[in-house]
Scaffold this motif. Structure first.
Motif, short mmCIF file in Angstrom:
data_model
loop_
_atom_site.label_atom_id
_atom_site.label_comp_id
_atom_site.label_asym_id
_atom_site.label_seq_id
_atom_site.Cartn_x
_atom_site.Cartn_y
_atom_site.Cartn_z
N SER A 1 -3.71 5.14 0.89
CA SER A 1 -4.32 6.03 -0.10
C SER A 1 -4.55 5.31 -1.42
CB SER A 1 -3.42 7.26 -0.33
OG SER A 1 -2.13 6.87 -0.79
N SER A 2 -3.74 4.28 -1.69
CA SER A 2 -3.90 3.48 -2.90
C SER A 2 -3.09 2.20 -2.76
CB SER A 2 -3.46 4.25 -4.15
OG SER A 2 -2.08 4.58 -4.08
N ASP A 53 -7.25 -1.95 -7.99
CA ASP A 53 -7.52 -0.54 -8.31
C ASP A 53 -7.78 -0.42 -9.82
OD1 ASP A 53 -7.31 0.11 -5.68
OD2 ASP A 53 -5.44 1.22 -5.83
N ASP A 86 0.83 -1.20 0.00
CA ASP A 86 0.00 0.00 0.00
C ASP A 86 0.86 1.25 0.00
OD1 ASP A 86 -2.40 -1.40 0.09
OD2 ASP A 86 -2.45 -1.43 2.29
#
Length: 221
Positions: free
Chosen positions: A137-138, A152, A111
């Motif tokens: 955050s992503s 994602d 991450d």
């Protein structure tokens, strides 16, 4: 003209904000491309999952230099720090901007928990307790690294490749791809070193295809 300007902005953002590259389990060939065979699907992994995911960062203290083609922001260098066992910090400098990214390694993914533009490289990081409490955050990378796997906006589009870079040849490389308007972004990963290449391909308003690449050129400490 407006479409061309938009194209330049997209390329600049891609090479500034997509992140590099990545950790590893200590071995005799820290930058080699002969990592875990899980990528090829020919042999089941025998290392612990968390250790396997650490293979997608270079060793603590490494400095990597990437040769750029197609855009002035494509050439950059990174510096890798591992302040805590399952955390890596990467400073990426393309000559105009320095980005600091903090990565957390989980058993099945990596991450991004922080990403900021900074003025200078300063190694004063959040504490382990603070990093543990930070939300992702992503997702930077996620298993399985098999053809068609998604996370994602990214999809694994190629596996088990052999890729030549100015630094050396890497085996067991896989590629993830992200499609955006009029453009495709790709990242190339090899176990034991992590990200070895970035590629952005875009079709302009005039129908021309422009390719921008960043490829590993040298590695030092």
């Amino acid at each position: 003209m407006r479409k061309v300007n938009l194209f330049i902005v997209v390329l600049a953002l891609f090479f500034v904000f997509t992140g590099c590259t990545q950790g590893q389990k200590t071995n005799e060939n820290p930058a080699g491309g002969q990592g875990n065979k899980e990528l090829s699907g020919k042999e089941e992994s025998t290392v612990e999952p968390i250790e396997f995911m650490r293979e997608y960062f270079p060793p603590d203290g490494s400095k990597l230099f990437f040769k750029g083609e197609g855009n002035e922001f494509a050439e950059y260098h990174i510096e890798v720090t591992q302040p805590h066992k399952n955390y890596f910090v990467i400073f990426e400098d393309n000559g105009g901007t320095i980005i600091r990214k903090i990565f957390r390694v989980e058993k099945d993914r990596i991450d991004i928990i922080d990403s900021n533009i900074i003025g200078i490289v300063e190694k004063n990081f959040p504490s382990l307790q603070e990093m543990d409490s930070m939300k992702a955050s992503s997702i930077y990378l996620q298993k399985p690294f098999t053809l068609g796997s998604k996370f994602d906006d990214w999809t694994v589009v190629e596996t088990d490749l052999t890729i030549e870079t100015p630094y050396q040849t890497y085996d067991n490389v896989f590629v993830i791809e992200e499609k955006v308007e009029n453009a495709v972004n790709r990242k190339y990963f090899s176990p034991g070193i992590g990200e070895i290449k970035r590629e952005a391909v875009m079709v302009t308003g005039d129908g021309d295809t422009v390719t921008v690449t960043s490829t590993l050129e040298s590695l030092g400490e």
